[in-house]
Write a protein that holds these residues in place. Sequence first.
Motif, PDB file in Angstrom:
ATOM      1  N   GLY A 150       0.808  -1.222   0.000  1.00 26.44           N
ATOM      2  CA  GLY A 150       0.000   0.000   0.000  1.00 26.44           C
ATOM      3  C   GLY A 150       0.837   1.267   0.000  1.00 26.44           C
ATOM      4  N   LEU A 151       2.160   1.114   0.083  1.00 30.75           N
ATOM      5  CA  LEU A 151       3.032   2.292   0.114  1.00 30.75           C
ATOM      6  C   LEU A 151       3.401   2.704  -1.315  1.00 30.75           C
ATOM      7  CD1 LEU A 151       5.348   1.233   3.086  1.00 30.75           C
ATOM      8  CD2 LEU A 151       3.381   2.780   3.146  1.00 30.75           C
ATOM      9  N   THR A 152       2.396   3.154  -2.049  1.00 29.12           N
ATOM     10  CA  THR A 152       2.635   3.480  -3.455  1.00 29.12           C
ATOM     11  C   THR A 152       3.565   4.685  -3.599  1.00 29.12           C
ATOM     12  OG1 THR A 152       0.593   4.757  -3.427  1.00 29.12           O
ATOM     13  CG2 THR A 152       0.458   2.513  -4.272  1.00 29.12           C
ATOM     14  N   ALA A 153       3.702   5.483  -2.533  1.00 31.93           N
ATOM     15  CA  ALA A 153       4.626   6.615  -2.585  1.00 31.93           C
ATOM     16  C   ALA A 153       6.072   6.142  -2.515  1.00 31.93           C
ATOM     17  CB  ALA A 153       4.345   7.583  -1.441  1.00 31.93           C
ATOM     18  N   CYS A 154       6.268   4.864  -2.293  1.00 27.80           N
ATOM     19  CA  CYS A 154       7.628   4.335  -2.170  1.00 27.80           C
ATOM     20  C   CYS A 154       7.963   3.361  -3.294  1.00 27.80           C
ATOM     21  CB  CYS A 154       7.790   3.627  -0.834  1.00 27.80           C
ATOM     22  SG  CYS A 154       7.421   4.662   0.572  1.00 27.80           S
ATOM     23  N   CYS A 155       7.144   3.297  -4.335  1.00 26.64           N
ATOM     24  CA  CYS A 155       7.357   2.338  -5.430  1.00 26.64           C
ATOM     25  C   CYS A 155       8.809   2.368  -5.895  1.00 26.64           C
ATOM     26  CB  CYS A 155       6.432   2.673  -6.596  1.00 26.64           C
ATOM     27  SG  CYS A 155       6.714   1.606  -8.025  1.00 26.64           S
ATOM     28  N   GLU A 156       9.344   1.177  -6.144  1.00 22.83           N
ATOM     29  CA  GLU A 156      10.758   1.129  -6.537  1.00 22.83           C
ATOM     30  C   GLU A 156      10.936   0.928  -8.038  1.00 22.83           C
ATOM     31  OE1 GLU A 156      12.261  -1.899  -3.979  1.00 22.83           O
ATOM     32  OE2 GLU A 156      10.967  -3.456  -4.779  1.00 22.83           O
ATOM     33  N   THR A 186      -5.964  14.140  -5.852  1.00 24.65           N
ATOM     34  CA  THR A 186      -4.703  13.720  -6.446  1.00 24.65           C
ATOM     35  C   THR A 186      -3.525  14.035  -5.527  1.00 24.65           C
ATOM     36  OG1 THR A 186      -4.349  15.850  -7.540  1.00 24.65           O
ATOM     37  CG2 THR A 186      -5.575  14.195  -8.770  1.00 24.65           C
ATOM     38  N   ASP A 187      -3.728  14.953  -4.560  1.00 29.56           N
ATOM     39  CA  ASP A 187      -2.607  15.368  -3.733  1.00 29.56           C
ATOM     40  C   ASP A 187      -3.047  16.028  -2.423  1.00 29.56           C
ATOM     41  OD1 ASP A 187      -0.343  16.454  -2.607  1.00 29.56           O
ATOM     42  OD2 ASP A 187       0.379  17.449  -4.386  1.00 29.56           O
ATOM     43  N   VAL A 220       5.031  15.010   9.741  1.00 26.13           N
ATOM     44  CA  VAL A 220       5.660  15.920   8.772  1.00 26.13           C
ATOM     45  C   VAL A 220       5.238  15.573   7.347  1.00 26.13           C
ATOM     46  CG1 VAL A 220       7.840  16.942   8.008  1.00 26.13           C
ATOM     47  CG2 VAL A 220       7.676  15.945  10.288  1.00 26.13           C
ATOM     48  N   VAL A 221       4.447  16.453   6.738  1.00 25.05           N
ATOM     49  CA  VAL A 221       4.154  16.293   5.312  1.00 25.05           C
ATOM     50  C   VAL A 221       4.732  17.449   4.497  1.00 25.05           C
ATOM     51  CG1 VAL A 221       2.134  14.800   5.462  1.00 25.05           C
ATOM     52  CG2 VAL A 221       1.841  17.282   5.639  1.00 25.05           C
ATOM     53  N   GLN A 275       5.709  11.289   1.928  1.00 25.83           N
ATOM     54  CA  GLN A 275       4.841  11.672   0.827  1.00 25.83           C
ATOM     55  C   GLN A 275       3.602  10.815   1.022  1.00 25.83           C
ATOM     56  OE1 GLN A 275       5.997  11.207  -3.195  1.00 25.83           O
ATOM     57  NE2 GLN A 275       7.939  12.249  -2.915  1.00 25.83           N
ATOM     58  N   VAL A 276       2.465  11.327   0.621  1.00 30.03           N
ATOM     59  CA  VAL A 276       1.251  10.546   0.824  1.00 30.03           C
ATOM     60  C   VAL A 276       1.129   9.447  -0.242  1.00 30.03           C
ATOM     61  CG1 VAL A 276      -0.025  12.335  -0.394  1.00 30.03           C
ATOM     62  CG2 VAL A 276      -1.258  10.668   0.923  1.00 30.03           C
ATOM     63  N   SER A 277       0.764   8.253   0.210  1.00 32.35           N
ATOM     64  CA  SER A 277       0.482   7.166  -0.739  1.00 32.35           C
ATOM     65  C   SER A 277      -0.961   7.346  -1.205  1.00 32.35           C
ATOM     66  CB  SER A 277       0.685   5.808  -0.067  1.00 32.35           C
ATOM     67  OG  SER A 277       2.058   5.601   0.167  1.00 32.35           O
ATOM     68  N   VAL A 278      -1.131   8.271  -2.128  1.00 33.92           N
ATOM     69  CA  VAL A 278      -2.457   8.781  -2.506  1.00 33.92           C
ATOM     70  C   VAL A 278      -3.483   7.682  -2.771  1.00 33.92           C
ATOM     71  CG1 VAL A 278      -3.691  10.144  -4.236  1.00 33.92           C
ATOM     72  CG2 VAL A 278      -1.399  10.828  -3.531  1.00 33.92           C
ATOM     73  N   LYS A 279      -3.053   6.661  -3.524  1.00 34.84           N
ATOM     74  CA  LYS A 279      -4.014   5.691  -4.061  1.00 34.84           C
ATOM     75  C   LYS A 279      -4.926   5.083  -2.993  1.00 34.84           C
ATOM     76  CE  LYS A 279      -5.418   2.832  -7.440  1.00 34.84           C
ATOM     77  NZ  LYS A 279      -6.056   3.286  -8.678  1.00 34.84           N
TER      78      LYS A 279
END
Lengths: 148, 386
Positions: free
Chosen positions: B99-105, B160-161, B296-297, B323-327
């Motif tokens: 679920g951590l789409t903000a961290c996709c590698e 979206t953000d 902290v955002v 960063q937010v994992s928006v999805k």
Amino acid sequence: MLPIDEIRGVDDVSRRPGHEGFRPVAPWPNARIPPASQPGRPSVPVRTRAGKPMTPVFGTSSPLRGVSGMIRRWAYTFPEHRARRWLLLILADRVEATGPRLRRLAPLAVPLLFATFAAFRPRARMGRVRVSMLHLPRDSGSRLATGR
Amino acid sequence: MKAITYDGPFHVRLRDKPFSRIEHPQDAILRVTAAGICGSDLHLLHGLVPDTRVGFTLGHEMVGVIEETGPECTGLKKGDRVLVPFQIFCGSCYYCQQGLTACCENTNPAGDLATGCYGYAHITGGYDGGQAEYVRIPFADVCAEKIPDDLSDLDALPLTDAMATGYQAAEMCGLQGDETVVVFGCGPVGLYAMRSAWLMGAGRVIAVDHVPYRLEFAKNWAGAEPLNFREVDVVSAIRSMTEDRGAHCTIDAVGCEAAGSPVQRALGIYGKLYGGSAQALNWCIHATRKGGTVSVVGVYGPPWTLLDFGTAMNKQLTIRTGQVSVKRYIPRLIDHIRAGRLQSESIFTHRLPLEEAPKAYRLFAQKKDGCIKVALFPRGEPTTIH
Ligand SMILES: NC(=O)c1ccc[n+]([C@@H]2O[C@H](COP(=O)([O-])OP(=O)(O)OC[C@H]3O[C@@H](n4cnc5c(N)ncnc54)[C@H](O)[C@@H]3O)[C@@H](O)[C@H]2O)c1
Ligand SMILES: [Zn+2]
Ligand SMILES: [Zn+2]
């Protein structure tokens, strides 16, 4: 929109999507495993860390060019935990930004340059190199200087 | 096609660029109908993020209509109205599965610190942004989300953000009920964080800023107690409001351009000796009670920040970031919008054609004309705003 009294506490912990266990560990809908690889060249150098694999997708916007590009390419040879990488990237940004800065200054700088040139012409006329004076055309600069 | 591009510090420029094209089989091309300007765009505009390249297209908040799809982008079709989370993610890697789409590698070849993002510095992958007529969307049928018919483009745009970020900021406080939450920054992110804190049961919400109209907005729109740091010593004021202990949780929704410390600004922002000013974050650390949480955002760029970490350590603080994992937040936030608990209509104080982006950036950056947030329309404002 509802007033605060009516929304307070609606989201208890279990309803928050970041809560552990909210969503099972699983691929997202439509995901391909593994994803196909994008052809072409990325606009960032990829030698950023020994062993970092090339990602299946990448951006191609604004590729490296000129002096700033050379600095950036060099910067990316250092991994993220080295300050050198960031300081070089910041330097490259400043170098690249001189381009648009000069362009914005041009409307002001070009006439100014002419004016400066013109201002020094009379002195040149009185100088020692008389022969070369014969070749100097009368231009807007000299008119400016003679006050016409 | 028309695109708003970075033109060196403090300048954006409308350029005519080649049309976006499919570059990967799971790509789609989005015809942008509305694009937002975010506080993060200001950090780029002011030259605070390394490898921000002249000529790249800005913008990471966009909604629009699918114009074209790649051969493997089977979950979307031409004509679908979608919103696009600001990160690009594959949906299948180690982080995405959690679920951590903000961290996709799988989307940022430039480094490990962040995933690919639209219209951000090249340290996030070098993808053009959405303040343009068209934009390429990698992994489109994984990332993009169809907009339900009952939501307008502007309802969907903050999903979206900004709205997702504010929500995650409050979520990271781990609220159980009745806590005092202080939100630094009354921009769109801070405002959504305030309402989200109420949603999660906060007992008291305090808003800190120095722009009077924004503090007023926070009071009326988000039910927060305003505190102007130009008028009071903000940390002392917060302590005196909280039995001299400090708040249970503080949220940094300001980031690396924080005002309030000439030294931080001189060295970090004007001197560009490090990643901006950490004044808001330092205040967070001092205004949180021992054992409390700092969320902290606000964005901080590399390389480093002048942070009072010793105080944080001694006070046994929990610091949560991201960063937010928006999805993962989209469905829950749509519930809240439908129920009237969150809203975006009044946040978009300025709605302008794309061509007027330079003016829009100026208003937003200088906090002029009552500006909270700007929406840009590449083809004029749609008439069907709810
Ligand atoms: N983590 C994420 O995924 C994510 C997503 C979106 C935005 N952000 C970040 O969130 C931050 C806020 O974004 P925004 O769109 O609301 O920006 P914004 O510029 O509209 O808001 C920032 C506000 O902070 C105020 N401020 C300045 N110094 C302050 C201080 N010392 N104390 C308190 N307030 C202060 C400003 O006056 C302004 O009103 C930015 O740093 C942005 O980059 C992060
Ligand atoms: Zn943003
Ligand atoms: Zn991934």
